[in-house]
Design an enzyme around this catalytic site. Structure first.
Site, PDB file in Angstrom:
ATOM      1  N   THR A  35      14.623  45.069  25.043  1.00 41.20           N
ATOM      2  CA  THR A  35      15.964  45.229  25.589  1.00 41.20           C
ATOM      3  C   THR A  35      15.944  45.869  26.971  1.00 41.20           C
ATOM      4  O   THR A  35      14.999  46.602  27.297  1.00 41.20           O
ATOM      5  CB  THR A  35      16.792  46.125  24.631  1.00 41.20           C
ATOM      6  OG1 THR A  35      17.999  46.493  25.259  1.00 41.20           O
ATOM      7  CG2 THR A  35      16.039  47.405  24.264  1.00 41.20           C
ATOM      8  N   ASP A  36      17.008  45.646  27.738  1.00 39.72           N
ATOM      9  CA  ASP A  36      17.130  46.337  29.037  1.00 39.72           C
ATOM     10  C   ASP A  36      17.487  47.811  28.846  1.00 39.72           C
ATOM     11  O   ASP A  36      17.427  48.588  29.795  1.00 39.72           O
ATOM     12  CB  ASP A  36      18.172  45.643  29.923  1.00 39.72           C
ATOM     13  CG  ASP A  36      19.580  45.624  29.343  1.00 39.72           C
ATOM     14  OD1 ASP A  36      19.762  46.025  28.178  1.00 39.72           O
ATOM     15  OD2 ASP A  36      20.514  45.199  30.060  1.00 39.72           O
ATOM     16  N   GLU A  37      17.857  48.183  27.594  1.00 40.23           N
ATOM     17  CA  GLU A  37      18.261  49.578  27.377  1.00 40.23           C
ATOM     18  C   GLU A  37      17.098  50.544  27.552  1.00 40.23           C
ATOM     19  O   GLU A  37      17.303  51.748  27.703  1.00 40.23           O
ATOM     20  CB  GLU A  37      18.908  49.731  25.994  1.00 40.23           C
ATOM     21  CG  GLU A  37      20.144  48.854  25.864  1.00 40.23           C
ATOM     22  CD  GLU A  37      20.958  49.114  24.606  1.00 40.23           C
ATOM     23  OE1 GLU A  37      20.965  50.240  24.117  1.00 40.23           O
ATOM     24  OE2 GLU A  37      21.580  48.150  24.118  1.00 40.23           O
ATOM     25  N   TYR A  57      17.824  54.284  19.516  1.00 39.49           N
ATOM     26  CA  TYR A  57      17.467  52.854  19.520  1.00 39.49           C
ATOM     27  C   TYR A  57      16.595  52.509  20.719  1.00 39.49           C
ATOM     28  O   TYR A  57      15.494  51.962  20.580  1.00 39.49           O
ATOM     29  CB  TYR A  57      18.738  51.988  19.516  1.00 39.49           C
ATOM     30  CG  TYR A  57      18.478  50.537  19.909  1.00 39.49           C
ATOM     31  CD1 TYR A  57      17.714  49.705  19.091  1.00 39.49           C
ATOM     32  CD2 TYR A  57      18.983  50.007  21.103  1.00 39.49           C
ATOM     33  CE1 TYR A  57      17.458  48.374  19.462  1.00 39.49           C
ATOM     34  CE2 TYR A  57      18.738  48.697  21.476  1.00 39.49           C
ATOM     35  CZ  TYR A  57      17.968  47.887  20.657  1.00 39.49           C
ATOM     36  OH  TYR A  57      17.719  46.588  21.022  1.00 39.49           O
ATOM     37  N   LYS A  99      12.665  51.259  21.034  1.00 36.41           N
ATOM     38  CA  LYS A  99      12.240  49.985  21.639  1.00 36.41           C
ATOM     39  C   LYS A  99      11.281  50.251  22.801  1.00 36.41           C
ATOM     40  O   LYS A  99      10.326  49.506  23.008  1.00 36.41           O
ATOM     41  CB  LYS A  99      13.460  49.194  22.136  1.00 36.41           C
ATOM     42  CG  LYS A  99      14.345  48.624  21.047  1.00 36.41           C
ATOM     43  CD  LYS A  99      13.667  47.589  20.152  1.00 36.41           C
ATOM     44  CE  LYS A  99      13.332  46.297  20.847  1.00 36.41           C
ATOM     45  NZ  LYS A  99      12.832  45.266  19.897  1.00 36.41           N
ATOM     46  N   LEU A 110      10.796  39.657  16.931  1.00 30.34           N
ATOM     47  CA  LEU A 110      12.185  40.077  17.144  1.00 30.34           C
ATOM     48  C   LEU A 110      12.678  41.057  16.101  1.00 30.34           C
ATOM     49  O   LEU A 110      13.760  41.628  16.249  1.00 30.34           O
ATOM     50  CB  LEU A 110      13.131  38.864  17.145  1.00 30.34           C
ATOM     51  CG  LEU A 110      12.921  37.825  18.229  1.00 30.34           C
ATOM     52  CD1 LEU A 110      12.214  36.606  17.672  1.00 30.34           C
ATOM     53  CD2 LEU A 110      14.223  37.413  18.893  1.00 30.34           C
ATOM     54  N   VAL A 145      38.202  50.548  21.308  1.00 31.31           N
ATOM     55  CA  VAL A 145      37.466  50.505  22.573  1.00 31.31           C
ATOM     56  C   VAL A 145      36.993  51.929  22.851  1.00 31.31           C
ATOM     57  O   VAL A 145      37.804  52.860  22.874  1.00 31.31           O
ATOM     58  CB  VAL A 145      38.368  49.985  23.713  1.00 31.31           C
ATOM     59  CG1 VAL A 145      37.667  50.124  25.063  1.00 31.31           C
ATOM     60  CG2 VAL A 145      38.754  48.533  23.467  1.00 31.31           C
ATOM     61  N   TYR A 146      35.662  52.079  23.037  1.00 27.99           N
ATOM     62  CA  TYR A 146      35.102  53.423  23.219  1.00 27.99           C
ATOM     63  C   TYR A 146      35.478  53.983  24.588  1.00 27.99           C
ATOM     64  O   TYR A 146      35.333  53.298  25.614  1.00 27.99           O
ATOM     65  CB  TYR A 146      33.565  53.384  23.120  1.00 27.99           C
ATOM     66  CG  TYR A 146      32.998  53.024  21.758  1.00 27.99           C
ATOM     67  CD1 TYR A 146      33.807  52.872  20.636  1.00 27.99           C
ATOM     68  CD2 TYR A 146      31.625  52.854  21.596  1.00 27.99           C
ATOM     69  CE1 TYR A 146      33.271  52.553  19.393  1.00 27.99           C
ATOM     70  CE2 TYR A 146      31.070  52.536  20.356  1.00 27.99           C
ATOM     71  CZ  TYR A 146      31.906  52.381  19.265  1.00 27.99           C
ATOM     72  OH  TYR A 146      31.365  52.065  18.039  1.00 27.99           O
ATOM     73  N   GLY A 199      26.522  60.025  24.476  1.00 32.71           N
ATOM     74  CA  GLY A 199      25.464  59.562  25.391  1.00 32.71           C
ATOM     75  C   GLY A 199      25.608  58.106  25.804  1.00 32.71           C
ATOM     76  O   GLY A 199      24.623  57.446  26.122  1.00 32.71           O
TER      77      GLY A 199
HETATM   78  N1  LIG Z   1      21.472  41.681  20.414  1.00 33.32           N
HETATM   79  C1  LIG Z   1      21.227  42.026  21.670  1.00 33.32           C
HETATM   80  O1  LIG Z   1      22.134  42.007  22.498  1.00 33.32           O
HETATM   81  C2  LIG Z   1      19.831  42.395  22.110  1.00 33.32           C
HETATM   82  C3  LIG Z   1      19.633  42.687  23.442  1.00 33.32           C
HETATM   83  C4  LIG Z   1      18.349  42.990  23.874  1.00 33.32           C
HETATM   84  C5  LIG Z   1      17.289  42.977  22.988  1.00 33.32           C
HETATM   85  N2  LIG Z   1      17.500  42.707  21.680  1.00 33.32           N
HETATM   86  C6  LIG Z   1      16.327  42.712  20.794  1.00 33.32           C
HETATM   87  O2  LIG Z   1      16.195  41.408  20.258  1.00 33.32           O
HETATM   88  C7  LIG Z   1      15.706  41.477  18.925  1.00 33.32           C
HETATM   89  C8  LIG Z   1      16.647  40.752  17.990  1.00 33.32           C
HETATM   90  O3  LIG Z   1      17.943  41.340  18.106  1.00 33.32           O
HETATM   91  P1  LIG Z   1      19.160  40.840  17.193  1.00 33.32           P
HETATM   92  O4  LIG Z   1      20.405  41.179  17.896  1.00 33.32           O
HETATM   93  O5  LIG Z   1      18.916  39.438  16.774  1.00 33.32           O
HETATM   94  O6  LIG Z   1      18.986  41.806  15.946  1.00 33.32           O
HETATM   95  P2  LIG Z   1      19.598  41.678  14.482  1.00 33.32           P
HETATM   96  O7  LIG Z   1      19.877  43.087  14.065  1.00 33.32           O
HETATM   97  O8  LIG Z   1      20.693  40.672  14.445  1.00 33.32           O
HETATM   98  O9  LIG Z   1      18.392  41.086  13.620  1.00 33.32           O
HETATM   99  C9  LIG Z   1      17.250  41.820  13.304  1.00 33.32           C
HETATM  100  C10 LIG Z   1      16.496  41.075  12.211  1.00 33.32           C
HETATM  101  O10 LIG Z   1      15.300  41.834  11.916  1.00 33.32           O
HETATM  102  C11 LIG Z   1      15.158  41.934  10.499  1.00 33.32           C
HETATM  103  N3  LIG Z   1      14.444  43.186  10.208  1.00 33.32           N
HETATM  104  C12 LIG Z   1      14.873  44.454  10.410  1.00 33.32           C
HETATM  105  N4  LIG Z   1      13.933  45.328   9.993  1.00 33.32           N
HETATM  106  C13 LIG Z   1      12.869  44.593   9.547  1.00 33.32           C
HETATM  107  C14 LIG Z   1      11.608  44.929   9.019  1.00 33.32           C
HETATM  108  N5  LIG Z   1      11.224  46.207   8.851  1.00 33.32           N
HETATM  109  N6  LIG Z   1      10.759  43.911   8.672  1.00 33.32           N
HETATM  110  C15 LIG Z   1      11.130  42.618   8.822  1.00 33.32           C
HETATM  111  N7  LIG Z   1      12.334  42.242   9.305  1.00 33.32           N
HETATM  112  C16 LIG Z   1      13.206  43.226   9.675  1.00 33.32           C
HETATM  113  C17 LIG Z   1      16.591  41.965   9.966  1.00 33.32           C
HETATM  114  O11 LIG Z   1      16.653  41.585   8.604  1.00 33.32           O
HETATM  115  C18 LIG Z   1      17.279  40.961  10.907  1.00 33.32           C
HETATM  116  O12 LIG Z   1      17.158  39.640  10.399  1.00 33.32           O
HETATM  117  C19 LIG Z   1      15.541  42.952  18.606  1.00 33.32           C
HETATM  118  O13 LIG Z   1      14.199  43.308  18.782  1.00 33.32           O
HETATM  119  C20 LIG Z   1      16.431  43.651  19.612  1.00 33.32           C
HETATM  120  O14 LIG Z   1      15.924  44.931  19.914  1.00 33.32           O
HETATM  121  C21 LIG Z   1      18.744  42.421  21.225  1.00 33.32           C
END
Ligand SMILES: NC(=O)c1ccc[n+]([C@@H]2O[C@H](COP(=O)([O-])OP(=O)(O)OC[C@H]3O[C@@H](n4cnc5c(N)ncnc54)[C@H](O)[C@@H]3O)[C@@H](O)[C@H]2O)c1
Length: 353
Positions: free
Chosen positions: A135-137, A160, A164, A82, A216-217, A294
């Site tokens: 992500t769905d993005e 971003y 991903k 993650l 709000v964007y 965008g």
């Molecule tokens: N939040 C959302 O709505 C969402 C939606 C879809 C997918 N995601 C995906 O889910 C995953 C988790 O998302 P989140 O919202 O919990 O993110 P977050 O930003 O809250 O947490 C990311 C974590 O990764 C750690 N991190 C960042 N860079 C690092 C590195 N180089 N080495 C080790 N650790 C590192 C950070 O310290 C943090 O604890 C991500 O991969 C994100 O792309 C998130």
């Protein structure tokens, strides 16, 4: 059977929900590997910190030598990946960290996982999984109709989502080329407790609570499909343990809302749960600001595959989940006040002049 889970990004929003769930409702052992960037917070792991099945190592996933060492020492059965730079606005201001962590970091983790997997004895090798959380993005933006399916072509539009998408392609390639047992999930926007207060829902809750202008964007018409983080954590554990190798699963909450609807709902909840005569009706704090460059119009997920094949069901509807989330921020001021006192101070990011 008790397994060893290596969870990257376990100090983040979704990762910490996964770790709390792994420790709270399974017998598995967990090693969290996290760099503790601005988004990582050990306080989100405080509920499990004293459990003997939980361990934490601060490390950067880009550091290939450190990743190989950790795989050797911990010898995981399952990797849940993650760790990522996750905020679209930050990716507009500074894409370099996104390329490093999301693409190069995923590459170094895949290499470490591959070396580890190849060296495992046959029974453990057959059970090994590398679960990449995405992500769905990556699918781009939808018009008014339609849903993202697992086979929707990739069309990422922000730094971003492009990073991903790149990491998804690498994970798939390591499966097809080297046979690494990879499972991928792509999910919609998460919300819930322990969400870093730069994202729409926690930022709105805190600004509304304090009587500050709520940005709000654009016109607030962008649509997101909201998924409660605890429902997401349930789906992730199912995918990590029972997902079909080489498959991907879309996870979404069937809760499409415009950003303006979300903000208005939060204002209404706070007027009810934390009335403040000096502030009055929170809706009047809403302030429309220049749109994100965008800005994708609409995301919506068809989650029928994960429901059908892995038996997952979302437990929260959006109204109940949002109420629970607002109440959590009211009850956990210390958590978000400490988080906010760090690097991030709620300033506008991602304007890209
Ligand atoms: N939040 C959302 O709505 C969402 C939606 C879809 C997918 N995601 C995906 O889910 C995953 C988790 O998302 P989140 O919202 O919990 O993110 P977050 O930003 O809250 O947490 C990311 C974590 O990764 C750690 N991190 C960042 N860079 C690092 C590195 N180089 N080495 C080790 N650790 C590192 C950070 O310290 C943090 O604890 C991500 O991969 C994100 O792309 C998130």
């Amino acid at each position: 059977m008790t397994k060893r889970f290596l969870v990257t990004g376990g100090a983040g929003f979704i990762g910490s929900a996964v770790v709390r769930r792994l420790i709270g409702s399974t017998t598995h052992e967990v090693l969290v590997v996290d760099k503790l960037t601005y988004a990582g917070n050990l306080e989100s792991l405080a509920p499990v910190a004293d459990d003997p099945r939980y361990r934490f190592v601060r490390a950067d996933i880009v550091d290939a030598a450190a990743m190989h060492r950790l795989f050797d020492e911990f010898s995981p059965d399952v990797v849940m990946h993650l760790a990522a730079e996750s905020h679209v606005d930050r990716s507009i201001d500074g894409p370099g960290d996104f390329i490093q962590t999301n693409i190069v970091g995923t590459y170094s983790l895949l290499q470490a996982a591959l070396a580890h997997w190849r060296a495992l004895p046959a029974p453990r090798r057959n059970g090994f999984r590398f679960h990449h959380i995405s992500t769905d993005e990556v699918f781009g933006s939808l018009g008014a109709e339609g849903l993202f399916q697992e086979d929707t072509p990739y069309q990422p539009k922000s730094p971003y989502s492009a990073s991903k998408a790149g990491s998804d392609h690498l994970a798939r390639a390591w499966h097809h080329t080297y046979g690494l047992p990879v499972v991928i999930t792509n999910c919609s926007n998460n919300y819930g407790p322990y969400h870093f207060p730069e994202k729409l829902i926690p930022l709105t809750i805190i600004k509304a609570l304090r009587g500050e202008a709520i940005p709000v964007y654009g016109t607030g018409a962008n649509v997101r499909d909201w998924l409660h983080v605890e429902d997401h954590a349930d789906a992730l554990l199912l995918a990590a343990e029972r997902g079909e190798i080489g498959e991907s699963y879309n996870i979404g909450g069937r809760n499409e809302r415009t950003n303006l609807e979300v903000v208005q709902a939060i204002c209404g909840l706070l007027d009810e749960l934390a009335p403040d005569a000096a502030i009055g009706s929170r809706a009047k704090l809403i302030s429309f600001v220049a749109d994100r460059p965008g800005h994708d119009a609409r995301y919506a997920i068809d989650a029928s595959k994960v429901e059908r094949e892995l038996g997952w069901r979302a437990r929260y509807n959006f109204d109940d989940g949002l109420r629970q989330t607002v109440q959590w921020y009211l009850d956990n001021r210390t958590w978000w006040e400490r988080v906010r006192s760090g690097v991030y101070r709620g300033e506008r990011l991602g304007v890209a002049i």
